[in-house]
Enzyme design. Structure first.
Site, PDB file in Angstrom:
ATOM      1  N   HIS A 103       0.827  -1.280  -0.048  1.00 16.60           N
ATOM      2  CA  HIS A 103       0.121  -0.135   0.115  1.00 16.60           C
ATOM      3  C   HIS A 103       0.961   1.193  -0.020  1.00 16.60           C
ATOM      4  CE1 HIS A 103      -3.116   3.039   1.105  1.00 16.60           C
ATOM      5  NE2 HIS A 103      -4.040   2.085   0.998  1.00 16.60           N
ATOM      6  N   ASP A 144      -7.466  -5.257   1.487  1.00 16.74           N
ATOM      7  CA  ASP A 144      -8.109  -5.799   0.526  1.00 16.74           C
ATOM      8  C   ASP A 144      -7.875  -7.552   0.884  1.00 16.74           C
ATOM      9  OD1 ASP A 144      -9.240  -3.855  -0.605  1.00 16.74           O
ATOM     10  OD2 ASP A 144      -7.308  -3.535  -1.952  1.00 16.74           O
TER      11      ASP A 144
END
Length: 392
Positions: A285, A326
Site C-alpha cells: 500500500h 483488501d
C-alpha cells in the site's frame, strides 16, 4: 506509448531492482510482458521519468499539482483522518486501538462530531429485482437525489439526522430488513448472513474501514457536495466510485488470485503474475511502506484458510510487501464463508460513515472544489495574433 526494459528503467531511476518492483506493485509504474520474451517485463517510460524527476531537484508548481493527485502531496485540508507514522488516525485516535472495543456507530460519532448515533431499520423499500446489492443501494440513493434538499448552508444538527436516514436506507438495501430493532451494524450483518462466529471480525473491520483520508471515493463525495448538491448525491458519488476495480472492487482481484492458486499451485501462480509484470493484488500500500496496520490487526486475530495462508506467505516472500486490507478482508470473509458480496458490503457501509464526515466538513467550508487541468492538446493562440483571422 514508450516501454523500456528493466535495465533502462533502473538506469533512469538509479535504484535497485527491488525498488522498481515495489513501485510497480504500488501502482506507480505500469508494466507489461515483453512480447519478445514473456518471462521479462517492460516498463512505462513516462512513469519512470516522472518518478526520476521527483528524486532530483525542486519540482515545478505544475509538477507538484499533478503529482499531488497520484498519492502525492495533500490537496486540501481536513481534520477527520490521516495516515502518519505508519498508522491510521481518526481525529487523533489510533483506528486500530479503537477497533479493539468500538463499534461502527461509535466511530461515526467521533468522525461526525456527534453523539448517540444509532442506525435503525430503514424506511425505503427496494423494488429492484434480480439486481446486485450495489445496484439496489444506488437505486435507493437515486430516488432521493432530486428530492432531498441541497446541502449548502445547512447546519450539522440537521445534516446528521439526514445522514443517518441515508445510511439506514442503504443498509436496508444491502442487508435486507433488520431482524431486530436498533441493533449494531456488525450484529445485523452477522444475523443477516447467518454467521455468528464472524461477529467480532465484522465489528473490527467496520471500525477500521470507516475512513481513510482523501481516497478516490471520499474525494468524489467532497467534489459532489462542494457544488451544493444533496447528501444523497454525495453518497451516491462515493459509492459509484468505490465500485471501481482499483478501489473497492479490487477485492475481486484477490479472489481471482486465489482461484489461480487453486488451479496451478500458489508459488507457480504468483511467479506467473510477477513474470507478466502484474502487481500482486492484495499486497502493499503506497501509504504504508512497512505494512497496512488495518490488515495486520485483522490477520493477527483471525485465521484464514490454507490457500490464503499460503498466498500470504508466498506473496510476502516474493514481493517483500505485506498483505493489505483488501487481502485481509477477502480472506477472512471467505474463511467464514460469508456471501460473495460481503467484502464490498462491509467496505461500502463502513466507508459511508467516512463519506458523510467529509461531506459535513466540505459543506462547512462553503467552497467549490474546482482544480485546473494541465493542458496537453493542440497549440492555442498566444493572445498576440489577430483573433478575427481564426474565425474565417
Amino acid at each position: 506509448m514508450s516501454w523500456i526494459p528493466a535495465r533502462a528503467a533502473l538506469a533512469l531511476l538509479g535504484v535497485q531492482p527491488q525498488t522498481l518492483y515495489a513501485n510497480v506493485s504500488r501502482g506507480r509504474i505500469r508494466a507489461r510482458p515483453d512480447p519478445r520474451d514473456p518471462r521479462r517485463s517492460l516498463y512505462h517510460r513516462a512513469d519512470i521519468e516522472r518518478l526520476a524527476g521527483r528524486r532530483t531537484g525542486r519540482r515545478s508548481a505544475a509538477a507538484v499539482a499533478q503529482q499531488a493527485m497520484e498519492w502525492g502531496d495533500p490537496v486540501l485540508t481536513s481534520g477527520i483522518s490521516t495516515v502518519e507514522h505508519g498508522r491510521l488516525w481518526y481525529r487523533g485516535c489510533d483506528a486500530v486501538e479503537l477497533s479493539e472495543t468500538w463499534i461502527l456507530e461509535q466511530a461515526a460519532g467521533l468522525l461526525w462530531n456527534a453523539q448517540g448515533i444509532v442506525f435503525g431499520p430503514g424506511r425505503r423499500q427496494v423494488r429492484v429485482r434480480n439486481a446486485s446489492l450495489l445496484s439496489k443501494a444506488l437505486s435507493v440513493l437515486a430516488a432521493r437525489v432530486d428530492v432531498d434538499p441541497p446541502s449548502r448552508g445547512r447546519a450539522l444538527q440537521v445534516l446528521v439526522p439526514e445522514a443517518i436516514r441515508l445510511l439506514e436506507d442503504i443498509m436496508a438495501a444491502m442487508l435486507g430488513p433488520a431482524p431486530e430493532a436498533d441493533i449494531p451494524v456488525h450484529r445485523r450483518m452477522a444475523l443477516c448472513w447467518q454467521a455468528p462466529r464472524a461477529q467480532d471480525f465484522l465489528r473490527r473491520a467496520l471500525v477500521l474501514m470507516a475512513d481513510h483520508e482523501l481516497n478516490a471515493s471520499t474525494f468524489a463525495t467532497r467534489v459532489a457536495v462542494s457544488t451544493g448538491t444533496s447528501l444523497a448525491a454525495g453518497l451516491m458519488a462515493g459509492l459509484a466510485t468505490l465500485a471501481g476495480p482499483l478501489h473497492g472492487g479490487s477485492t475481486l482481484s484477490v479472489r481471482e488470485l486465489r482461484a489461480a492458486a487453486q488451479r496451478g499451485g500458489v508459488a507457480t501462480s504468483l511467479r506467473e503474475y510477477r513474470a507478466r509484470g502484474y502487481a500482486l493484488p492484495g499486497f502493499g500500500h503506497p501509504l504504508y511502506p512497512n505494512g497496512d496496520p488495518r490488515a495486520a490487526a485483522l490477520l493477527a486475530r483471525f485465521k484464514v484458510d490454507k490457500v490464503y495462508a499460503a498466498l500470504c506467505d508466498e506473496g510476502i516472500a516474493l514481493t517483500g510487501e505485506q498483505p493489505n486490507i483488501d487481502f485481509a478482508l477477502v480472506s477472512i470473509c471467505d474463511t467464514y464463508k460469508l456471501p460473495s458480496e460481503a467484502p464490498f458490503v462491509i467496505f461500502a457501509l463502513a466507508r459511508s460513515v467516512g463519506w458523510m464526515a467529509h461531506a459535513f466538513e466540505q459543506i462547512e467550508t462553503g467552497r467549490l472544489i474546482r482544480p485546473r487541468a494541465r493542458y496537453t492538446g493542440a497549440a492555442v493562440p498566444d493572445g498576440r495574433r489577430d483573433q478575427t483571422s481564426l474565425v474565417r
